[in-house]
Design a protein around this motif. Sequence first.
Motif, PDB file in Angstrom:
ATOM      1  N   GLN A   1       0.850  -1.181   0.000  1.00 28.92           N
ATOM      2  CA  GLN A   1       0.000   0.000   0.000  1.00 28.92           C
ATOM      3  C   GLN A   1       0.889   1.237   0.000  1.00 28.92           C
ATOM      4  OE1 GLN A   1      -2.026  -1.108   3.815  1.00 28.92           O
ATOM      5  NE2 GLN A   1      -3.865  -0.534   2.653  1.00 28.92           N
ATOM      6  N   ASN A   2       0.389   2.315  -0.571  1.00 22.42           N
ATOM      7  CA  ASN A   2       1.142   3.566  -0.536  1.00 22.42           C
ATOM      8  C   ASN A   2       0.819   4.380   0.713  1.00 22.42           C
ATOM      9  OD1 ASN A   2       2.479   3.177  -2.971  1.00 22.42           O
ATOM     10  ND2 ASN A   2       0.759   3.989  -4.155  1.00 22.42           N
ATOM     11  N   ALA A   3       1.777   5.170   1.148  1.00 24.42           N
ATOM     12  CA  ALA A   3       1.580   6.098   2.261  1.00 24.42           C
ATOM     13  C   ALA A   3       2.520   7.265   2.021  1.00 24.42           C
ATOM     14  CB  ALA A   3       1.893   5.416   3.588  1.00 24.42           C
ATOM     15  N   TYR A   4       2.471   8.261   2.914  1.00 22.09           N
ATOM     16  CA  TYR A   4       3.383   9.396   2.746  1.00 22.09           C
ATOM     17  C   TYR A   4       3.951   9.844   4.088  1.00 22.09           C
ATOM     18  CZ  TYR A   4       5.585  13.575   1.105  1.00 22.09           C
ATOM     19  OH  TYR A   4       6.546  14.510   0.822  1.00 22.09           O
ATOM     20  N   PHE A   5       5.260   9.987   4.110  1.00 16.89           N
ATOM     21  CA  PHE A   5       5.991  10.369   5.328  1.00 16.89           C
ATOM     22  C   PHE A   5       6.684  11.718   5.108  1.00 16.89           C
ATOM     23  CE2 PHE A   5       5.469   5.838   5.160  1.00 16.89           C
ATOM     24  CZ  PHE A   5       5.139   5.487   6.456  1.00 16.89           C
ATOM     25  N   PRO A   6       7.018  12.421   6.213  1.00 19.54           N
ATOM     26  CA  PRO A   6       7.567  13.772   6.058  1.00 19.54           C
ATOM     27  C   PRO A   6       8.855  13.872   5.240  1.00 19.54           C
ATOM     28  CG  PRO A   6       6.819  13.437   8.298  1.00 19.54           C
ATOM     29  CD  PRO A   6       6.753  12.096   7.621  1.00 19.54           C
TER      30      PRO A   6
ATOM     31  N   PRO B   1      14.398  14.987  11.484  1.00 15.18           N
ATOM     32  CA  PRO B   1      15.126  15.696  12.542  1.00 15.18           C
ATOM     33  C   PRO B   1      16.506  15.047  12.732  1.00 15.18           C
ATOM     34  CG  PRO B   1      12.884  15.173  13.234  1.00 15.18           C
ATOM     35  CD  PRO B   1      13.110  14.449  11.946  1.00 15.18           C
TER      36      PRO B   1
ATOM     37  N   LEU C   1      16.935  11.879  14.744  1.00 15.40           N
ATOM     38  CA  LEU C   1      16.481  10.621  14.147  1.00 15.40           C
ATOM     39  C   LEU C   1      17.437  10.187  13.043  1.00 15.40           C
ATOM     40  CD1 LEU C   1      12.606  11.058  13.733  1.00 15.40           C
ATOM     41  CD2 LEU C   1      13.870   9.974  15.596  1.00 15.40           C
TER      42      LEU C   1
ATOM     43  N   ASN D   1      10.935   5.369  12.775  1.00 20.86           N
ATOM     44  CA  ASN D   1      10.473   6.068  13.967  1.00 20.86           C
ATOM     45  C   ASN D   1       8.936   6.046  14.030  1.00 20.86           C
ATOM     46  OD1 ASN D   1      11.011   7.899  16.279  1.00 20.86           O
ATOM     47  ND2 ASN D   1       9.807   9.304  15.028  1.00 20.86           N
TER      48      ASN D   1
ATOM     49  N   TRP E   1       3.282   1.784  15.155  1.00 20.00           N
ATOM     50  CA  TRP E   1       2.322   0.970  14.389  1.00 20.00           C
ATOM     51  C   TRP E   1       2.434  -0.522  14.673  1.00 20.00           C
ATOM     52  CZ3 TRP E   1       2.395   3.288   8.688  1.00 20.00           C
ATOM     53  CH2 TRP E   1       2.009   4.635   8.757  1.00 20.00           C
TER      54      TRP E   1
ATOM     55  N   GLU F   1      -1.513  10.865  10.977  1.00 20.03           N
ATOM     56  CA  GLU F   1      -1.114  11.117  12.352  1.00 20.03           C
ATOM     57  C   GLU F   1       0.021  12.128  12.365  1.00 20.03           C
ATOM     58  OE1 GLU F   1      -0.037   7.097  13.519  1.00 20.03           O
ATOM     59  OE2 GLU F   1       2.087   7.529  13.222  1.00 20.03           O
TER      60      GLU F   1
ATOM     61  N   SER G   1       3.740  13.537  13.118  1.00 18.72           N
ATOM     62  CA  SER G   1       5.038  12.877  13.020  1.00 18.72           C
ATOM     63  C   SER G   1       6.005  13.500  14.030  1.00 18.72           C
ATOM     64  CB  SER G   1       5.601  13.058  11.620  1.00 18.72           C
ATOM     65  OG  SER G   1       6.102  14.376  11.475  1.00 18.72           O
ATOM     66  N   ALA G   2       7.212  12.997  13.995  1.00 13.93           N
ATOM     67  CA  ALA G   2       8.248  13.535  14.880  1.00 13.93           C
ATOM     68  C   ALA G   2       8.706  14.915  14.422  1.00 13.93           C
ATOM     69  CB  ALA G   2       9.435  12.572  14.901  1.00 13.93           C
ATOM     70  N   VAL G   3       8.299  15.304  13.221  1.00 17.89           N
ATOM     71  CA  VAL G   3       8.701  16.614  12.706  1.00 17.89           C
ATOM     72  C   VAL G   3       7.578  17.602  12.978  1.00 17.89           C
ATOM     73  CG1 VAL G   3       9.606  17.844  10.721  1.00 17.89           C
ATOM     74  CG2 VAL G   3       9.783  15.345  10.821  1.00 17.89           C
TER      75      VAL G   3
ATOM     76  N   CYS H   1       4.442  18.438  10.691  1.00 16.94           N
ATOM     77  CA  CYS H   1       4.367  17.568   9.506  1.00 16.94           C
ATOM     78  C   CYS H   1       3.616  16.292   9.851  1.00 16.94           C
ATOM     79  CB  CYS H   1       5.755  17.191   9.006  1.00 16.94           C
ATOM     80  SG  CYS H   1       6.666  18.582   8.330  1.00 16.94           S
ATOM     81  N   MET H   2       2.792  15.821   8.920  1.00 15.17           N
ATOM     82  CA  MET H   2       1.992  14.635   9.214  1.00 15.17           C
ATOM     83  C   MET H   2       2.505  13.424   8.443  1.00 15.17           C
ATOM     84  SD  MET H   2      -1.489  15.364   7.009  1.00 15.17           S
ATOM     85  CE  MET H   2      -1.303  16.193   5.416  1.00 15.17           C
ATOM     86  N   VAL H   3       2.124  12.260   8.934  1.00 19.23           N
ATOM     87  CA  VAL H   3       2.272  11.019   8.188  1.00 19.23           C
ATOM     88  C   VAL H   3       0.884  10.701   7.625  1.00 19.23           C
ATOM     89  CG1 VAL H   3       2.683   8.535   8.350  1.00 19.23           C
ATOM     90  CG2 VAL H   3       4.119  10.131   9.655  1.00 19.23           C
ATOM     91  N   ILE H   4       0.778  10.546   6.317  1.00 23.33           N
ATOM     92  CA  ILE H   4      -0.496  10.124   5.737  1.00 23.33           C
ATOM     93  C   ILE H   4      -0.477   8.605   5.678  1.00 23.33           C
ATOM     94  CG2 ILE H   4      -2.096  10.359   3.799  1.00 23.33           C
ATOM     95  CD1 ILE H   4      -0.719  12.946   3.049  1.00 23.33           C
ATOM     96  N   LYS H   5      -1.359   7.986   6.447  1.00 23.66           N
ATOM     97  CA  LYS H   5      -1.362   6.532   6.570  1.00 23.66           C
ATOM     98  C   LYS H   5      -1.987   5.881   5.330  1.00 23.66           C
ATOM     99  CE  LYS H   5      -1.849   4.904  10.755  1.00 23.66           C
ATOM    100  NZ  LYS H   5      -2.413   4.587  12.094  1.00 23.66           N
ATOM    101  N   PRO H   6      -1.753   4.590   5.134  1.00 17.91           N
ATOM    102  CA  PRO H   6      -2.211   3.957   3.883  1.00 17.91           C
ATOM    103  C   PRO H   6      -3.693   4.186   3.573  1.00 17.91           C
ATOM    104  CG  PRO H   6      -0.703   2.496   5.003  1.00 17.91           C
ATOM    105  CD  PRO H   6      -0.913   3.673   5.932  1.00 17.91           C
TER     106      PRO H   6
ATOM    107  N   TYR I   1      -4.099   7.726   2.505  1.00 25.09           N
ATOM    108  CA  TYR I   1      -3.432   7.955   1.232  1.00 25.09           C
ATOM    109  C   TYR I   1      -4.216   7.352   0.067  1.00 25.09           C
ATOM    110  CZ  TYR I   1       0.415   9.153  -1.796  1.00 25.09           C
ATOM    111  OH  TYR I   1       1.182   9.736  -2.789  1.00 25.09           O
TER     112      TYR I   1
END
Lengths: 492, 492
Positions: free
Chosen positions: A62-67, A71, A74, A131, A136, B27, B29-31, B34-39, B42
Motif C-alpha cells: 500500500q502507498n503512504a506518505y511520510f515527512p 530531525p 532521528l 520512527n 504501528w 497522524e 510525526s516527529a517533525v 508535519c503529518m504522516v499520511i497513513k495507507p 493515502y
Amino acid sequence: MSKKLTKRAEDYSKWYNELVVKADLAENSAVRGCMVIKPYGYAIWEKMQAELDRMFKETGHQNAYFPLFVPKSLFEAEEKNAEGFAKECAVVTHYRLQNDPDNPGKLRVDPEAKLEEELVVRPTSEAIIWNTYKGWIQSYRDLPLLINQWANVVRWEMRTRLFLRTAEFLWQEGHTAHATEAEAITEAELMNNVYSNFAENFMAIPVIKGLKTESERFAGAVETYCIEALMQDGKALQAGTSHFLGQNFAKAFDVKFTSKEGKQDHVWATSWGVSTRLMGALIMTHSDDHGLVLPPNLAPNQVVIVPIYKTDEQFDEVSEVANTIMSDLRARNISVKYDNRTTFRPGAKFAQHELQGVPLRIAIGPKDLENGTVELARRDTLTKEVVALDALAEVVEGLMTTIQNDLYKKASDFRAEHTTKVDTFEEFKDVLEKTGGFILAHWDGTNETEDKIKEITKATIRCIPEDSVEESGVCVFSGKPSNRRVLFAKAY
Amino acid sequence: MSKKLTKRAEDYSKWYNELVVKADLAENSAVRGCMVIKPYGYAIWEKMQAELDRMFKETGHQNAYFPLFVPKSLFEAEEKNAEGFAKECAVVTHYRLQNDPDNPGKLRVDPEAKLEEELVVRPTSEAIIWNTYKGWIQSYRDLPLLINQWANVVRWEMRTRLFLRTAEFLWQEGHTAHATEAEAITEAELMNNVYSNFAENFMAIPVIKGLKTESERFAGAVETYCIEALMQDGKALQAGTSHFLGQNFAKAFDVKFTSKEGKQDHVWATSWGVSTRLMGALIMTHSDDHGLVLPPNLAPNQVVIVPIYKTDEQFDEVSEVANTIMSDLRARNISVKYDNRTTFRPGAKFAQHELQGVPLRIAIGPKDLENGTVELARRDTLTKEVVALDALAEVVEGLMTTIQNDLYKKASDFRAEHTTKVDTFEEFKDVLEKTGGFILAHWDGTNETEDKIKEITKATIRCIPEDSVEESGVCVFSGKPSNRRVLFAKAY
C-alpha cells in the motif's frame, strides 16, 4: 536550436546530454544539480510509475506518505545509515526570511528564526519511517507491514547529470517490516524480482540480478540485491536495489513485536527503490544517433499520424482517414496522436517525432487516399512500408509487440557481445580498455582486492550474479582461490 | 486504543482530531507540524488525484516536475509573492553534516559546507517555474503553456492541524502562460470550475464559487477565484483556489513572447491548486459520531463483506458465496473487499468498517445461506436491509449512485439551513454566535471595514459569489451603499 545530435561514436556523453534536452525530456534548472523534468519526459516517468505501482499493489503493498524532513536526532539513530548520507544532505536550519536591512528589496535568513534542531531533507526515509513504525507495530497481527512511498529525495551530489545523478530526484521507496528473518529476505528478493520483471518486460532492458558486495551495499543494509543493466557505451548502470536490513533499523528505533507465542523480538526489515535514474537507463539502452527510441510500453504516444497535403480539401480528406485510423487504434488500446499542427511542415514533424522516439509514424498523403494505403515508418529500425488501410490496425497492433520484443532482443544481443569471461588481470584491463562491458571474473572475496581493482581500472563489482554457477578458479588480481565469478564493469 | 469517538456536539475539534487518527487517515510525526499520511488516508487521496489528473488532462494540461528548492534570489523576484511567503518558509543553508567533535556519535552541520546562496523549500512554485518558462517561451507558437505539477510544499505554520494546516502538504499546482489577458482569465475561471465540478460531483461537497477580496488574494495575484465549502460546525473551508496572475510573474522574470504580428509582450499567467486539505473538507462535510462517512467515489473499498460463521464448514460455504458476490460486483466496477481475517470477530470488523466509512457492508451468515439472502448495511444512513442474493449486485450498483447523491443532498440541505441573509451588524453577530454558517451581507467594498468586521467577529469575507445578484443595500458595518451581498463566515 539545432535538432542535430552529436553522434554516439563521437562523444557518447555529449550525445546523451544533448538528447535529453533536445527530445524535451529534462533540463538543468537554476538550482545547482536539480533538474526540471519536462512534460514529455514526465509522461514517460508516469508510465513507469503506473506500471510499478500496479506491480507493488499486486504484491500486497500500500502507498503512504511520510515527512520530507528528518530531525537530526532521528537521522543519527542508525549509525551506518547516518554515516553513509551525512556528507551529502541538505540541511534546513531556519524557518523564516526577513527584509535584509543592508539590501533594500532583498531578503535574508531571520537570525531569530533558527530551528532548535536542524532538519535534514530526506536522502532516503528509513529513519523517519522506522520512527513511525514504532507506533504501528506491537504484535504479530500488525505484520507484515508492506508500504511504499512515491516521493522526492535530495542527495547533495557534487557532479550531477540529468536523470543519472541529480541533487533532487523522484523515486519510490518501499519499507517493510516482518516477523521473521526468512520472510524479510523473501520480500527483498521478491521486490528485486519485481524490478527485473519491470525492466525486462516493460522497459525492454535486460538486467542481471545479484547481490552487492559489502563495500557496495546500502548504508545500513545486511544485504543489497540489485539489477544491473549495460549501456551502449559499455558501462553498467544500477537500475534498482532491494535491501535486506536485518534488525538494524528496528534496533536503532526500538521497534519490537510480540509473537504468537508471546515472545518479544525486534522486527525484520527491507527497503527497496527505483528512481528517475531509470529514465537514463531507458535512453542509454535503446536510443540511437537520430534520437530517442522508446519501447511501445513507455511511449506517451505509440503512434503519430502526419498529414501530407497541399490544399484545404486534401487536408480534410486526409483528416477524415486519420480520424478513422485513430478510432480503430484506440479501440485496440493503442495511443495515437494526430499531428495536425499547421505551424510546422511534414519534414519538421517527422524530425521531431524521430527525435522523440515515437515508435510508429503513419504518413497519409493524396497518393495514399487514391490507393487506400498509408506509409508506416518504424522508429527503431528506421524502415518504411506501404500498408493497405484495411489491414493497418492489425499491422500496428502486431508491431507494438514486435518492436517491444525486438528492442529487448537487440539489447540482449548487445549485452551478450559485451560480456566477457576473463581469467587474468591483463585480459581484464584489455577488455575494459577495448570494448568495456560486463566482465565475469574470479575474485578472492576481499574488500582489499576489490578496492585495488577499482583503483587501477575504475571497474567495480556490479554484483555477485544470482545465477552464477559454482566454478573453482583463482582471483584475477590476487591469485587466491575463488569458487564463482562475479560481475565487474565501469559504472554510472 | 479505544475506538470510541468524542461526539461532534461535545467537542467538534476533538472529534475531528480523533477521527483522523482512529480511522487510520493520518497522524502527527516527529517533525513539528508535519503529518504522516497513513495507507488508508493515502488511498483516498490517490482517488482524488486520479480524478483531478484526468480532469486536468482532459482540459489540455500536461504534468511536469520542477525543483523542490527556490534560490533566494529567485524567491525575491516577485515582490508581493516573496513578502507573502517569507515569514513561513523553511530555508536550507548547508549541504553537509559532520561528526560533532563535542558529542561523540552525534552529527552537526559542517560549518565549511555553507551554501553561497540559501535555498527556500518551495511554499509554492511560481518563482522557480517562471524562471524556467523564460527559456520555454519565445513566440505565440509556444503558447498557451498548460502545465500542472503534483508535489509537496512547505509552509512553516505555527498552529497546525492534520490535513487542514500542516507545515508540509501535498498538492497540485497548475501554472499556465497565455498570449492574452482574456485567455488567462478564461483559464483561471475554467480551473475554478474544474475544482467545483470535482468537489460537487466527485466529493459530494457543495461549494460556492466566487472571487476573493483584495486582502484575501494570493500573494502576487490580480484576482483569486475560489471554491468555499461549509463544514458541519458552521465554519467555512476554502477548498481550492485559481489565480489570475496578470503579467506580474512574467515581468518579474522577464518572460516575453513575439505575437503573430511580430510584437513583443509579456505573457499572461494563471496558477491554481488544491491540496491534501481536501481530506479535511471531506471528513468534516460527511462524517458523523460513528466515524468517517465516504462517498462511494472516494472509498478505497466501496463494499466490504464480513463472514459470520461458527464452523470451518460454514466459513467455506460463506466464502464461496462471498467469492461469487465479489466477481459480480467487480464486473460492475465496484471495489469490494472480503474481510476474512480470523484474528478479529465480526463485531470488531463491523466497528472498524463503520469507523473507516466503507459505504456498504454485506454480512453473510448460516441463516443467509439457507435463505439465499445477505444483510446489507448502509454506512451513511446506518440502515440495514435483507437482500436476495440474486438481486444483490444490482441493488449495490444502484446504491452507489444513491449514496453519492444522498450525501451531496444532505450537505446541500445543511448548507441551505446554515446560510443566512442579514441586514444589520447585530443580526450578523447574532447569527455567527448562535448557528454560524454562511452569512450573506452587504459590504462597502473597503479593506478597512473588512478588517474591522474580522477583528470584532473573527468572520472574514470568504468570497464575492459568482452568482450573487445585483441588489442595492447598505453595508452592515459602515452603512455605506453596496450593490451586492458578499459571503462571510468564520473559516478554517
